[in-house]
Design a protein around this motif. Structure first.
Motif, short mmCIF file in Angstrom:
data_model
loop_
_atom_site.label_atom_id
_atom_site.label_comp_id
_atom_site.label_asym_id
_atom_site.label_seq_id
_atom_site.Cartn_x
_atom_site.Cartn_y
_atom_site.Cartn_z
N VAL A 1 79.35 6.35 -40.05
CA VAL A 1 80.08 7.61 -39.93
C VAL A 1 80.72 8.01 -41.27
O VAL A 1 81.10 9.16 -41.47
N LEU A 2 80.81 7.06 -42.21
CA LEU A 2 81.43 7.30 -43.51
C LEU A 2 80.41 7.64 -44.60
O LEU A 2 80.76 7.68 -45.78
N ARG A 3 79.17 7.89 -44.22
CA ARG A 3 78.11 8.00 -45.23
C ARG A 3 78.31 9.17 -46.18
O ARG A 3 77.95 9.08 -47.36
N ARG A 4 78.86 10.28 -45.72
CA ARG A 4 79.07 11.43 -46.63
C ARG A 4 80.27 11.22 -47.54
O ARG A 4 80.30 11.78 -48.64
N ARG A 5 81.25 10.44 -47.06
CA ARG A 5 82.46 10.21 -47.84
C ARG A 5 82.29 9.07 -48.84
O ARG A 5 82.67 9.20 -50.01
N TRP A 6 81.76 7.95 -48.37
CA TRP A 6 81.58 6.77 -49.22
C TRP A 6 80.15 6.23 -49.06
O TRP A 6 79.92 5.22 -48.40
N PRO A 7 79.16 6.87 -49.63
CA PRO A 7 77.77 6.39 -49.47
C PRO A 7 77.53 5.02 -50.08
O PRO A 7 76.71 4.23 -49.57
N LEU B 1 76.35 -0.88 -49.31
CA LEU B 1 76.79 -2.27 -49.51
C LEU B 1 76.92 -3.00 -48.17
O LEU B 1 76.58 -4.20 -48.06
N VAL B 2 77.42 -2.33 -47.14
CA VAL B 2 77.51 -2.95 -45.82
C VAL B 2 76.13 -3.27 -45.28
O VAL B 2 75.88 -4.35 -44.70
N SER B 3 75.19 -2.32 -45.48
CA SER B 3 73.82 -2.58 -44.99
C SER B 3 73.19 -3.76 -45.73
O SER B 3 72.45 -4.56 -45.12
N ILE B 4 73.49 -3.91 -47.01
CA ILE B 4 72.97 -5.07 -47.76
C ILE B 4 73.62 -6.35 -47.27
O ILE B 4 72.97 -7.41 -47.15
N ALA B 5 74.92 -6.26 -46.96
CA ALA B 5 75.64 -7.46 -46.52
C ALA B 5 75.15 -7.99 -45.18
O ALA B 5 75.14 -9.21 -44.93
N VAL B 6 74.74 -7.10 -44.29
CA VAL B 6 74.30 -7.55 -42.95
C VAL B 6 72.80 -7.78 -42.90
O VAL B 6 72.26 -8.09 -41.81
N THR B 7 72.11 -7.62 -44.03
CA THR B 7 70.66 -7.86 -44.04
C THR B 7 70.31 -9.29 -43.65
O THR B 7 69.35 -9.52 -42.87
N PRO B 8 71.03 -10.34 -44.13
CA PRO B 8 70.70 -11.72 -43.68
C PRO B 8 70.81 -11.92 -42.18
O PRO B 8 70.15 -12.81 -41.63
N ALA B 9 71.65 -11.10 -41.51
CA ALA B 9 71.78 -11.22 -40.05
C ALA B 9 70.70 -10.45 -39.33
O ALA B 9 70.71 -10.39 -38.08
N ILE C 1 73.48 3.70 -60.58
CA ILE C 1 74.07 3.00 -59.44
C ILE C 1 73.11 3.05 -58.25
O ILE C 1 72.93 2.05 -57.52
N THR C 2 72.48 4.18 -58.04
CA THR C 2 71.52 4.31 -56.95
C THR C 2 70.36 3.33 -57.12
O THR C 2 69.93 2.67 -56.16
N VAL C 3 69.85 3.20 -58.36
CA VAL C 3 68.73 2.30 -58.61
C VAL C 3 69.14 0.85 -58.37
O VAL C 3 68.39 0.05 -57.77
N VAL C 4 70.33 0.49 -58.84
CA VAL C 4 70.79 -0.89 -58.66
C VAL C 4 70.95 -1.23 -57.18
O VAL C 4 70.47 -2.28 -56.70
N LEU C 5 71.60 -0.34 -56.43
CA LEU C 5 71.80 -0.61 -55.00
C LEU C 5 70.47 -0.61 -54.24
O LEU C 5 70.27 -1.41 -53.32
N ALA C 6 69.57 0.31 -54.60
CA ALA C 6 68.26 0.32 -53.94
C ALA C 6 67.49 -0.96 -54.26
O ALA C 6 66.80 -1.53 -53.38
N GLY C 7 67.59 -1.45 -55.49
CA GLY C 7 66.94 -2.72 -55.84
C GLY C 7 67.52 -3.90 -55.07
O GLY C 7 66.78 -4.79 -54.62
N THR D 1 71.22 8.86 -47.90
CA THR D 1 72.45 9.58 -48.28
C THR D 1 72.84 9.28 -49.71
O THR D 1 73.26 10.18 -50.46
N LEU D 2 72.70 8.01 -50.13
CA LEU D 2 73.04 7.64 -51.50
C LEU D 2 72.16 8.35 -52.51
O LEU D 2 72.63 8.88 -53.54
N ALA D 3 70.84 8.41 -52.22
CA ALA D 3 69.92 9.06 -53.16
C ALA D 3 70.13 10.57 -53.22
O ALA D 3 69.93 11.19 -54.27
#
Length: 478
Positions: A72-78, A83-91, A114-120, A104-106
Motif C-alpha cells: 500500500v506504500l508503493r507510491r510513497r516509498w517504492p 527492499l521488503v520484497s527482497i527480504a522475504v524472497t528466502p521465505a 538505485i533502480t538498477v541496483v535494487l533490480a539486480g 513502481t520503482l522503475a
C-alpha cells in the motif's frame, strides 16, 4: 523519499491532492486492493514457510500479512517496498509484492542507478532461491539433472519474474516524463502565444493611433493651405469690393479656384479612405509617420493648374477619382474608382512646384522671395514631398499669423542633403488680420515628417520679430 511519477504528474497538472499521498481516489483504491491481494498471498505462503522453518504458524501468518500490506506504500516509498520484497524472497513469499514493487520503482523518479541496483538484488535473490529449490525438488523425485539445466531454469525464472515488470515500469516512466515535457512545452507555447497576442494588441492600438495621426496630418496639409488662401482673398475682396470692382472680381475668381482645388484634394483623400474600407490595400504602413507614411495627398498645384499632387498611398500609387453613382434605393452615393484624375502629378508634390506654391501666396498679396542654391537634382518622392509640405505649412502660418509680412523661401541643394528655409519678418502695421484659427499642429506635423526621414527640423522666432522654419533632409536619390 522520492515520490512516484504519477504523483509528480498529478502535481504538474495542478490536480488537487487527495488522501495522504494519493492524488486521486482511484489510485488509493487500486493500491488498497493490491495490498489486500498481496497480504492474502503472503499469508498462505507464510503458513507454508512456518511449516518448513518449524516456527509457529501465527508468526508466519503475521510475517505474510505485514510483508504483503507494505504494497500500500508503493507510491510513497517504492524503495522500501522493493527492499521488503527482497527480504522475504528466502521465505518464498511476495510474488505480487516483488512484481508490483519493481514496476513502481522503475516508473518512479528514483535515480536509475538505485533502480538498477535494487533490480539486480531482486534478480539475484530470485535466481539463488530458484536454484536451491530446483535441486531440492529434483532430489525428492530421485533425479539429479546436470548443473547447466538447474542454472538455465533458475535464470529463466529470475528473468521472467523481474524483467517484464522492470521494463514495463521503465517504459511507463519514460512515457510519463515525455507527456509531462510535452505538456510543459504546450503550456509554455500557450503563454508565449498569449504574450504575443497581448503585444499584437498593443501594436494594433499603436498602429491605429499612428494612422489617425497620419490622416489628421494629411487632412491638415491638404485643406489648411487652400482654405487659408481663400480666407485671405475673401478679406481682400471685402476691402476692395466697392472701391475697385475689377480687382474684386479677380479676387473672387481666385477664391473660386482655391475652393475647387481644396474640394478636389479633399475628394482625393476621401477616395483613398473609401478604397481602403472596401478592401483596397493602402501602400503605406500605419506605423510610419510624416512623409515616410507615403499617403500624401497633394496640395501644391498652381492656381491655374487645377488639381495638385495625387492622393496616392505611397510611391507608385495612382490617385483615385470619385465617381457619382446611384445606390440600390436610388440615393446618390460616392464610390472610389481606381482611375487617374484629369491631372496626375506622379507620387505627390515635388520641389519643382515650389515656384507655383510661392506664386499662390504672391497672388494673395504676400511679398515672397524664392531663391535656389546649388544644382537641382531628383530626390526620393518622400524627401521632395516633405520639403514641399514644410514650405507650404510655413507660408500658411505666415498668412495666419503675420499678415502683410515679407517672407523669404530658400531651397539649397547640398552634397548629401537638401535644405529648405522659410523666414518672415514682423507683421505689417497696416496689414489686415485674417483671423484664421490655429490648431497648433502645423509645426508638430512638420517636425514629425522631417524626423521620420532622419532629418533635422528647427523653428522659432527671429531677432527681427519674425519667425523662421528650417528643415534639412538626407539626400535619398530617387
Amino acid at each position: 523519499m522520492t515520490t512516484t511519477g504519477a504523483v509528480a504528474e498529478a502535481g504538474a497538472r495542478g490536480a488537487p491532492r487527495g488522501n495522504w499521498w494519493w492524488a486521486r481516489r482511484r489510485s488509493m483504491v487500486l493500491d488498497i486492493v493490491l495490498a489486500v491481494a498481496s497480504a492474502v498471498e503472503c499469508t498462505f505462503e507464510g503458513v507454508s514457510f512456518a511449516g518448513q522453518a518449524r516456527i509457529p504458524v501465527l508468526a508466519g501468518v503475521l510475517l505474510g500479512v505485514v510483508a504483503g500490506a507494505t504494497l500500500v506504500l508503493r507510491r510513497r516509498w517504492p524503495i522500501a517496498v522493493v527492499l521488503v520484497s527482497i527480504a522475504v524472497t528466502p521465505a518464498e513469499m511476495g510474488f505480487l509484492l516483488g512484481v508490483v514493487g519493481l514496476y513502481t520503482l522503475a516508473a518512479s523518479e528514483v535515480p536509475r542507478r538505485i533502480t538498477v541496483v535494487l533490480a539486480g538484488m531482486s534478480m539475484a535473490g530470485t535466481l539463488l532461491i530458484a536454484f536451491i529449490r530446483f535441486h531440492q525438488d529434483m532430489r525428492q523425485d530421485g533425479y539429479t539433472p546436470p548443473i547447466w539445466v538447474a542454472i538455465l531454469v533458475s535464470v529463466l525464472m529470475a528473468v521472467g519474474l523481474t524483467a517484464p515488470s522492470l521494463l514495463l515500469g521503465l517504459y511507463v516512466g519514460a512515457r510519463r516524463r515525455l507527456v509531462e515535457s510535452l505538456r510543459e512545452r504546450a503550456d509554455g507555447l500557450e503563454r508565449e502565444l498569449s504574450l504575443l497576442a497581448d503585444r499584437a494588441e498593443e501594436r494594433a492600438e499603436w498602429a491605429r493611433n499612428e494612422e489617425r495621426t497620419r490622416i489628421a496630418r494629411e487632412m491638415h496639409d491638404v485643406v489648411a493651405h487652400r482654405v487659408s488662401l481663400m480666407v485671405v482673398h475673401a478679406a481682400a475682396l471685402q476691402a476692395v469690393a466697392l472701391k475697385d470692382p475689377e480687382r474684386a472680381s479677380k479676387n473672387a475668381a481666385l477664391v473660386g479656384d482655391m475652393g475647387r482645388q481644396a474640394l478636389t484634394e479633399l475628394r482625393e483623400m476621401l477616395g483613398v479612405l473609401r478604397a481602403d474600407s472596401e478592401g483596397e490595400v493602402l501602400g503605406s504602413g500605419s506605423g510610419s509617420s510624416g512623409g515616410a507614411a507615403g499617403s500624401d495627398s497633394g496640395a501644391g498645384a498652381g492656381a491655374g493648374a487645377g488639381v495638385g499632387a495625387g492622393a496616392g498611398s505611397g510611391a507608385g500609387a495612382r490617385p483615385l477619382a470619385l465617381a457619382q453613382v446611384r445606390n440600390a434605393d436610388g440615393a446618390p452615393g460616392a464610390v472610389a474608382v481606381a482611375e487617374p484624375l484629369a491631372h496626375e502629378a506622379g507620387d505627390g508634390p515635388c520641389l519643382s512646384e515650389l515656384e507655383t506654391l510661392v506664386g499662390e501666396s504672391r497672388a494673395a498679396g504676400m511679398v515672397v522671395e524664392l531663391s535656389v542654391e546649388g544644382e537641382g537634382r531628383p530626390y526620393a518622392a518622400q524627401v521632395e514631398q516633405t520639403a514641399y509640405r514644410v514650405v507650404q505649412e510655413a507660408l500658411t502660418n505666415v498668412h495666419k499669423h503675420a499678415a502683410g509680412a515679407k517672407a523669404q523661401v530658400r531651397l539649397a541643394h547640398r552634397e548629401a542633403e537638401v535644405a529648405v528655409l522659410v523666414e518672415n519678418g514682423p507683421a505689417a502695421e497696416g496689414g489686415s488680420d485674417a483671423r484664421l484659427p490655429s490648431g497648433g499642429n502645423g509645426l508638430l506635423g512638420m517636425r514629425e515628417r522631417v524626423t521620420a526621414l532622419g532629418g533635422g527640423f528647427v523653428s522659432g522666432p527671429t531677432e527681427a520679430g519674425g519667425f523662421r522654419v528650417s528643415a534639412v533632409l538626407p539626400d535619398r536619390t530617387a
